[in-house]
Design a protein around this motif. Structure first.
Motif, mmCIF file in Angstrom:
data_model
loop_
_atom_site.group_PDB
_atom_site.id
_atom_site.type_symbol
_atom_site.label_atom_id
_atom_site.label_comp_id
_atom_site.label_asym_id
_atom_site.label_seq_id
_atom_site.Cartn_x
_atom_site.Cartn_y
_atom_site.Cartn_z
ATOM 1 N N TYR A 2 0.631 -1.164 -0.011
ATOM 2 C CA TYR A 2 -0.187 -0.292 0.069
ATOM 3 C C TYR A 2 0.922 1.562 -0.141
ATOM 4 N N ALA A 3 2.187 1.248 -0.025
ATOM 5 C CA ALA A 3 3.596 2.493 0.539
ATOM 6 C C ALA A 3 4.752 2.168 -0.161
ATOM 7 N N SER A 4 4.766 2.976 -0.381
ATOM 8 C CA SER A 4 6.564 3.561 -0.703
ATOM 9 C C SER A 4 6.579 4.771 -0.756
ATOM 10 N N LYS A 5 7.723 5.425 -1.132
ATOM 11 C CA LYS A 5 8.836 6.907 -0.435
ATOM 12 C C LYS A 5 7.181 7.697 -1.206
ATOM 13 N N HIS A 6 6.592 8.039 -0.411
ATOM 14 C CA HIS A 6 6.120 9.522 -1.182
ATOM 15 C C HIS A 6 4.150 9.327 -1.551
ATOM 16 N N VAL A 7 3.765 7.839 -1.155
ATOM 17 C CA VAL A 7 2.903 6.831 -1.927
ATOM 18 C C VAL A 7 2.537 6.484 -1.397
ATOM 19 N N VAL A 8 1.221 6.340 -0.699
ATOM 20 C CA VAL A 8 -0.427 5.725 0.198
ATOM 21 C C VAL A 8 -1.546 5.709 -0.616
ATOM 22 N N ARG B 32 3.755 1.027 9.122
ATOM 23 C CA ARG B 32 2.836 1.412 10.449
ATOM 24 C C ARG B 32 1.341 1.059 9.995
ATOM 25 N N TYR B 33 1.380 2.024 8.433
ATOM 26 C CA TYR B 33 -0.598 2.038 8.511
ATOM 27 C C TYR B 33 -0.499 0.786 7.370
ATOM 28 N N GLU B 34 0.356 0.441 6.552
ATOM 29 C CA GLU B 34 0.095 -0.735 5.743
ATOM 30 C C GLU B 34 0.200 -1.247 6.864
#
Lengths: 314, 509
Positions: free
Chosen positions: B389-395, B444-446
């Motif tokens: 769900y997430a990588s640097k700058h994108v979620v 953490r969100y992911e």
């Protein structure tokens, strides 16, 4: 708070001359020669050890005060300087620990400076110094919380990396980084509202003198925050054997168990430097979630929040 | 493109160095100041940032329900309400305030909002806006299938609540969230455009680069978004809330897992002669048909079937369609299940002391549909889950991260769960001075949402498979499942709690 009082009550009132004999406990590992003396006699200088060529000589040759630098320690950090901001690299545990210690810092300092705990930038207008800032892992969040931060470190490489990383974000580009020592700043008569020395004192040659320098850098009624590792058996098992040899979180030899301070010792040397510890907390790691949390258990990692008391003899 | 921007900017009296495609401030300022809402906060504004084009903290791509819920949640929390947010959505209604009149006919696109989502809305103060428009709480639900071997009735009083959920039109949710946001000082700018490309700075630090103080280095830690109308903007964090065909997910290179169901869903609004206060779902050989109340004698139909039948039913005459619907809900494809009376639960009678209220209710036939009240829309169904769900700058949040079968009305509730979890984690990050684009924070969100989402998706997929096979022994098993859910109170309460979003795992909590 109650825990600190318990600790202080356990300390017997001692005349300073015998303090060293009581606190000078037998150590299991004596890998380096710098001994811990808590008397007021000037300590011996650390013996010259193998210096890798990359470290520039940091001492000011005509400085009268003994430096708290330990060359072997500096060498260790210079070797892995490039990986400060790699959150999967050798500094991974520090990145994981950072939010937890910032939570403690935020809570204690918002109370100390009487700031609104619900504000996103509670430290506006305050001057902080991060001693031993390394790559700026602590300095950047403090700057984002509104403080004017100065970061100092004895390893030039660290300062370079810290500056490069801080320039990426306009909020953190205002941090001032200097390659210098606490003692030199004291000579320049700088002073700050809060002084941070997190995970530094266990790498310093003379903790007592270091604490005196930290105290001189703090304004009266300012705050001092120090975190380190306890010199306990549990810490030996956890921070050295588990972290360095089994889990490989830290390079082997990062920490020397004999350089660790117990909370009682830390409180004592801070008292001698007119700093009184108000609160202490420990950090506990949950291996299932991989997260750190604050706890009352100070037997391994702990952080102390202290305030500078007015000195009677200034 | 360039000349268009230049003209617009010259009109406003700016002079920008144009080779750098200007940060869209002129166009955005005019769009957002054109709505009647309190003016000072929406537009980036002639006064402050236009020349330098201050980067945004968060750019939300997609202003649908989930994107709006995220933005509204940021607006209402003390740690995040100072963030500067850009919302990119080409829906022209969004910029003009999404006004809804009471006399508007009900939209066919509705969502069932679970009690957990309702409480999240209440936390940010958005639910009272929803209640000002058409909405329908329901406190009873009946689920059965065409074999007539079993049925389950659920009642909110089984778990001591007042309602099982609320059915609300999607446009009502969207406009309520927008109104809730506009009642704050939140700085948001709406870009009525589509994302065309995105540049994310891949490396954290390249050691050889000399530290310069040019604007380029300051932009080094930001994501750049290019929009289809030629504007560009910079943001620390890009939130992809742009639905199942997410452009953000595509541009960021997130891989997905999933499969298409060989089913399409027909969605439409129908009318009764009296108010419908209960939700109904009947599993037919080709897929379930659901009847959900939406208020004022109207109900919404979600009917899943294979694509050929879907096309046929979409094209057939209205009266025939209404007859089809009544047939499907009532006596078509199979008999009514036999109602049980009190005490005839057989082996389940030893639960007598702890029965739920709905265990004693008889099977009821749904309310008869009288006429069709909207056009019929057909959507293909699929299961999709982004591997990350997430990588640097994108979620990613909402349908951009996961899509599910509509059979349990959970899809958008998972999305709302994502939106509120992300805003809470960002708030916690800001409290300790973390950079909001940092991967550890987003991971953490992911970690938090992935477990919840994947569990729900697995269960729904399981249901979909179990109910799509007409095979004797399997039918009996399903009947046993119906009976079990109907007569075993702990199981029923567990199911209701899980579907309401109150507990994390269906059985073991």
């Amino acid at each position: 708070m109650a825990m600190t009082w318990k600790l202080l009550k356990q300390l017997r009132p001692l005349p300073t001359a015998t303090a060293s004999s009581i606190l000078h406990r037998p150590r299991f590992l004596n890998l380096h020669n710098a001994t811990r003396l808590f008397s007021d006699a000037p300590p011996p200088l650390p013996p010259p050890s193998v210096e890798p060529p990359s470290i520039p000589p940091p001492q000011n040759p005509h400085s009268p005060s003994p430096s708290s630098l330990n060359q072997t320690e500096l060498a260790k950090f210079a070797a892995i300087a490039g990986t400060w901001w790699d959150s999967e690299g050798p500094f991974k545990p520090l990145h994981a620990l950072n939010p937890t210690r910032l939570a403690f810092i935020r809570s204690t300092l918002c109370r100390h400076f009487r700031r609104d705990p619900l504000s996103a930038r509670p430290f506006e207008g305050l001057k902080f110094i991060d001693v031993g800032c390394g790559g700026g892992i602590l300095s950047e969040p403090l700057a984002r919380m509104g403080a004017s931060v100065t970061g100092v470190d004895a390893v030039e490489k660290n300062i370079k990396i810290a500056r490069l990383h801080a320039d990426l974000d306009p909020v953190t580009s205002s941090i001032e980084y200097h390659c210098t020592t606490a003692e030199k700043l004291v000579e320049e008569q700088r002073s700050f509202d809060a002084v941070f020395a997190l995970e530094v004192i266990e790498h310093v040659a003379n903790p007592a003198e270091f604490c005196k320098s930290l105290s001189a850098l703090t304004v009266p009624d300012g705050a001092t925050l120090i975190s380190t590792i306890n010199r306990s058996m549990r810490a030996y098992a956890t921070a050295i054997i588990a972290a360095e040899y089994i889990l490989h979180w830290l390079p082997k030899g990062t920490h020397q168990w004999s350089s660790f301070l117990t909370p009682e010792e830390l409180i004592l040397i801070l008292e001698r430097a007119s700093i009184s510890v108000q609160e202490m907390a420990g950090f506990a790691y949950n291996p299932l979630t991989g997260r750190w949390s604050l706890s009352d258990d100070i037997s391994v990692n702990f952080i102390a929040y202290a305030t500078k008391t007015e000195t009677s003899t200034s | 493109m360039n000349s268009l921007i230049r003209r617009k900017l010259v009109e406003n009296g700016y002079r920008l160095k144009v080779p750098h495609k200007g940060f869209c401030t002129g166009a955005a300022a005019r769009v957002s100041s054109s709505n009647g809402a309190p003016p000072s906060n929406d537009h980036v504004g002639q006064q402050k940032s236009s020349d330098r084009g201050e980067p945004y903290d968060v750019a939300i791509v997609g202003g649908g329900m989930v994107g709006m819920a995220f933005a509204c949640s940021l607006a209402r929390m003390p740690m995040t309400k100072h963030l500067k947010v850009a919302i990119i959505d080409s829906n022209p209604a969004l910029s003009s305030g999404l006004s809804i009149k009471k006399e508007d006919p009900p939209d066919a696109r509705v969502s069932t909002v679970t009690p957990a989502t309702i409480s999240l809305f209440k936390d940010i103060g958005a639910w009272k806006y929803v209640e000002q428009h058409r909405h329908a709480y329901f406190d009873q639900m009946q689920v059965w299938d065409y074999t007539g071997l079993g049925y389950t009735r659920y009642d909110a009083r089984d778990v001591h609540k007042e309602y099982l959920g609320c059915v609300v039109e999607n446009k009502v949710l969207q406009s309520s969230l927008l109104s809730c946001m506009q009642d704050t000082d939140f700085q948001k700018t709406i870009y009525p455009s589509i994302l065309s490309s995105m540049a994310l700075n891949p490396s954290i630090l390249s050691m050889g680069v000399k530290s310069t103080s040019s604007g380029l280095n300051e932009r080094g830690n930001l994501a750049k978004l290019d929009l289809s109308d030629g504007n560009s903007l910079y943001a620390k964090l890009v939130v992809g809330a742009d639905g199942s065909k997410s452009r953000v997910r595509e541009l960021a290179g997130f891989k997905t897992t999933g499969w298409k169901y060989s089913q399409n869903a027909i969605i439409c609004t129908v009318e009764h002669t009296a108010e419908n206060r209960s939700a109904w779902q009947r599993f037919l050989p080709t897929g379930p048909i659901a009847l959900l109340p939406i208020g004022d004698n109207f109900s919404n139909i979600v009917w899943t079937m294979n694509p050929q039948e879907a096309t046929d039913r979409k094209l057939m005459v209205e009266d025939d369609f209404v007859k089809n619907v009544n047939y499907a809900l009532d006596y078509g494809f199979g008999p009514h299940p036999k109602s049980s009376n009190f005490g005839s639960g057989g082996i389940f009678s030893w639960f007598k002391t702890d029965t739920t209220i709905s265990a004693n209710e008889c099977f009821k036939v749904p309310l008869k549909v009288v006429k069709l009240a909207s056009e019929r829309m057909v959507f293909p169904l699929s299961l999709m889950h982004a591997n990350n769900y997430a990588s640097k700058h994108v979620v990613l949040i909402g349908d951009a991260a996961h899509t599910v079968h509509p059979l349990a009305g959970q899809g958008v509730n998972l999305g709302f769960g994502d939106a509120f979890a992300l805003s809470r984690i960002i708030s916690e990050g800001i409290a300790v001075g973390t950079d909001i684009a940092e991967v550890n924070l987003l991971k953490r969100y992911e970690a938090e949402r992935k477990t919840a989402n994947v569990t729900m998706m697995a269960i729904l997929d399981g249901f979909q498979r179990a109910y799509s096979v007409d095979f004797g022994p399997l039918n009996v098993l399903r009947a046993a499942a119906f009976h079990g859910a109907q007569y075993i109170p702990p199981l029923k309460r567990s199911i209701i709690s899980y579907a309401s979003g109150d507990q994390r795992l269906p059985i073991f909590s």
